[in-house]
Each structure stands twice: as structure tokens, then as C-alpha cells.
Design a protein around this motif. Structure first.
Motif, short mmCIF file in Angstrom:
data_model
loop_
_atom_site.label_atom_id
_atom_site.label_comp_id
_atom_site.label_asym_id
_atom_site.label_seq_id
_atom_site.Cartn_x
_atom_site.Cartn_y
_atom_site.Cartn_z
N THR A 120 5.86 33.02 26.11
CA THR A 120 5.95 32.00 25.07
C THR A 120 6.80 30.84 25.58
N LEU A 154 9.97 36.67 23.00
CA LEU A 154 10.77 35.50 23.36
C LEU A 154 12.23 35.85 23.62
N THR A 175 8.99 27.69 24.53
CA THR A 175 9.70 27.16 23.36
C THR A 175 9.47 25.67 23.24
N GLN A 225 11.20 38.29 27.79
CA GLN A 225 11.29 37.16 28.71
C GLN A 225 12.68 36.99 29.31
#
Length: 341
Positions: free
Chosen positions: A177, A159, A179, A163
């Protein structure tokens, strides 16, 4: 269904293969974290190009660490990468900072920065290291406390680092992922333009105020720095002096008259209806002296029978509701000088 390439057990099986053939040993907790970071980036297609920031780009077969990969450990580790889906160079540094470990990353050409800060003892066991992988029968997962802790570390690394360095990375078995904030917000939509505030317009129902008056009809407060300045003038006024630039402050210098600033605005400039800004004669709050009360005025006197400015005509005893100066009470009571009383 495609297997998750970032599965904890699969990564821990891959980790020993990226260590140097003749040096399968993790000296410290930071060694283990740096090796796990390198393992994650390796399975995602990052290609190792160096373990020294100033060294020229190199090629490492199967992304295996060189012998000197942890020569500056456990203080810091430097890892340089390239990726086929990006034209950028990536620099990753793993740093020990007291009881915490930092993983700082940057896309060098764009200054795109990513950072991960973790408590070292929350993800690794200090009693497990140093650990020799080729000789020990103890599972490597014990060095990372549990597989759940490995999953948590990988999730945070994906994350906060992967990313951000390569958004939208395409890799079979890899998913980004999402959020909680992005889930709640949904797809971004342009905001509706806010209506402009209505322009200011004159209000014809309110008459214009004279200069120096507030909307309530009372004079605005005077500049506190002007109080006492006129006391330096020996004469009430100078008939030959030019008119003041900002209007007269009233008062007469050392001559204490009825319009002297020490008596406030109630005498010189009473408010609506001939009353001062505090009601009554301008020196007490409203109903400060009950009706019919004996009250000595605050201000200069004008002789017997002369109404105090701002008061009603003579016809009562004294005070805001009587209007006439009170009886002389500054004399001693009758018989007070008789020593035999």
C-alpha cells in the motif's frame, strides 16, 4: 490477472483451516482478531514457530494453531514467526486493552517495531461470540460485521505491520500500500544546499556609541537591583575608596542631591539636545505639559531664578517650554486665615 491473496472472502474461508482440528471455536472477539492476523501472515509466507515467547522454536504443519494457542485469551496472544525472505525472528502480540485491541509486532534482532491499535467493536460483533465454526450455519463474516470491515482491517494490518517488518515483500498476488504522503512527496531527492548567511560587516555610516549609550543616544536602563543600595552609605562619597569596577551609579548615598537615582536619568544625563529620554525635562512624556501651563517641576529645586537642569534659560513661566521655576504656590491664598471671609 493474479488474484489478490488478501481478499476478504478468501481469508475467511482459510481461517477455519488454521484452527486446531479438535477445537474449531472462537471464544471471543480477540480470538477472531488474532486468528485473522495469523491467517493474513500465513498466506504471505510467514511460518509459525511458537505461541509462547519463552518456548523453543517448533514446526507446525500447515501453520495450524496448537491446542493452547488461546489459553491466555482474551487478554493476550503470542505468535512467533520466521520468513524465507528474512533472517529475522518476528514476534507478534495481540492484546486486549479495554475496548481496544492492540497488535504489536517486532523484528527481534533489529528492534524494528510495528503497532496497530483498533476499536474492537468497530471490526467485530460482540454478540456473535463465542462461535463454533464446525456446527454453526451462520457465516463467519457476520462476526466481523461485514466484508468491508475485514478489508479495512487487512489494509491497516498490511500498512502498519507487514510493510514495516518486511519492506518489499515478494509474494504473488500481494502489493504494498502506498500512503497519500508518499504519493505527494514522490521520489526522495537531495535538498539543495542552503546559501550561507552573509558575514557580519561593520557599518561605517554609523559612528561608534560611547559606553553606556543606546543607539537612540539615551543611557541604558540601570540595574534595578542597584536602586537604593547607595542609600546605605551615610556620606555622599568616599574620596579614599577605589574606583568602582563597573562605573559609578551616581547619587550621593543618604544625601539627596540633584544626581540622586530617585530623580532618574533626565537630570544627571540628559539625552540629545539637552533633553531627557522622555522629552521636555526628562520626567514627562513629550507634550506632557501644554505650552504655558503652570507646572511644578519634579525634582530638586535650586533657588529662585536658577534654571532647572535640562530646561531652557529663564524667560517663561514654568514647565518644559518655559524653563524657569514656577511661582511659589505653596503659601496659602491671601485672606485664607481670615475667619470672617
Amino acid at each position: 490477472m493474479t488474484a489478490n491473496v488478501l481478499d476478504a472472502s478468501a481469508l475467511l474461508q482459510t481461517l477455519p483451516t488454521i484452527l486446531p482440528p479438535g477445537k474449531k471455536k472462537l471464544e471471543s472477539q480477540q480470538d477472531a482478531i488474532a486468528a485473522l492476523v495469523h491467517t493474513v501472515l500465513t498466506v504471505l509466507g510467514f511460518r509459525l514457530t511458537g505461541v509462547d515467547e519463552s518456548a523453543p522454536t517448533r514446526t507446525f504443519e500447515n501453520n495450524v494453531f496448537p491446542e493452547e494457542w488461546n489459553q491466555h485469551g482474551p487478554g493476550h496472544y503470542t505468535l512467533k514467526y520466521r520468513h524465507e525472505q528474512s533472517s529475522l525472528d518476528f514476534l507478534v502480540k495481540v492484546t486486549k486493552l479495554g475496548s481496544r485491541t492492540l497488535v504489536n509486532s517486532i523484528a527481534v534482532e533489529t528492534d524494528k517495531v510495528a503497532s496497530l491499535d483498533i476499536p474492537t467493536n468497530d471490526f467485530t460483533s460482540p454478540s456473535f461470540f463465542p462461535h463454533e465454526l464446525s456446527e454453526s450455519s451462520s457465516p463467519l463474516v457476520h462476526g466481523f460485521i461485514s466484508s468491508n470491515r475485514v478489508d479495512d482491517l487487512i489494509s491497516q494490518l498490511r500498512l502498519t505491520t507487514v510493510q514495516k517488518l518486511i519492506p518489499g515483500l515478494r509474494k504473488e498476488g500481494y502489493t504494498e500500500t502506498v500512503t497519500e504522503t508518499e504519493t505527494r512527496a514522490g521520489p526522495s531527492q537531495p535538498r539543495a544546499p542552503q546559501p550561507d548567511a552573509p558575514p557580519a560587516r561593520p557599518r561605517p555610516d554609523e559612528p561608534p556609541l560611547p559606553p553606556g549609550r543606546s543607539p537612540a543616544g539615551f543611557p541604558y536602563p540601570r540595574n534595578p537591583l542597584e536602586i537604593g543600595r547607595r542609600d546605605l552609605d551615610p556620606f555622599p562619597s568616599n574620596p579614599f575608596a577605589p574606583p568602582p569596577l563597573f562605573g559609578s551609579n551616581g547619587g550621593g548615598g543618604m544625601f539627596v542631591g540633584p544626581d540622586h537615582p530617585i530623580f532618574g536619568a533626565g537630570i544627571r544625563d540628559p539625552g540629545p539636545g539637552g533633553m531627557g529620554p522622555w522629552g521636555g525635562d526628562g520626567y514627562l512624556p513629550p507634550l506632557g505639559a501644554p505650552p504655558g501651563a503652570r507646572f511644578d517641576p519634579i525634582g530638586p529645586a535650586f533657588g529662585p531664578g536658577v534654571p532647572f537642569p535640562g530646561r531652557m534659560p529663564p524667560g517663561g513661566r514654568g514647565g518644559p517650554f518655559g524653563g524657569q521655576d514656577p511661582d511659589n504656590d505653596e503659601l496659602p491664598p491671601p485672606g485664607s486665615r481670615d475667619m470672617f471671609m
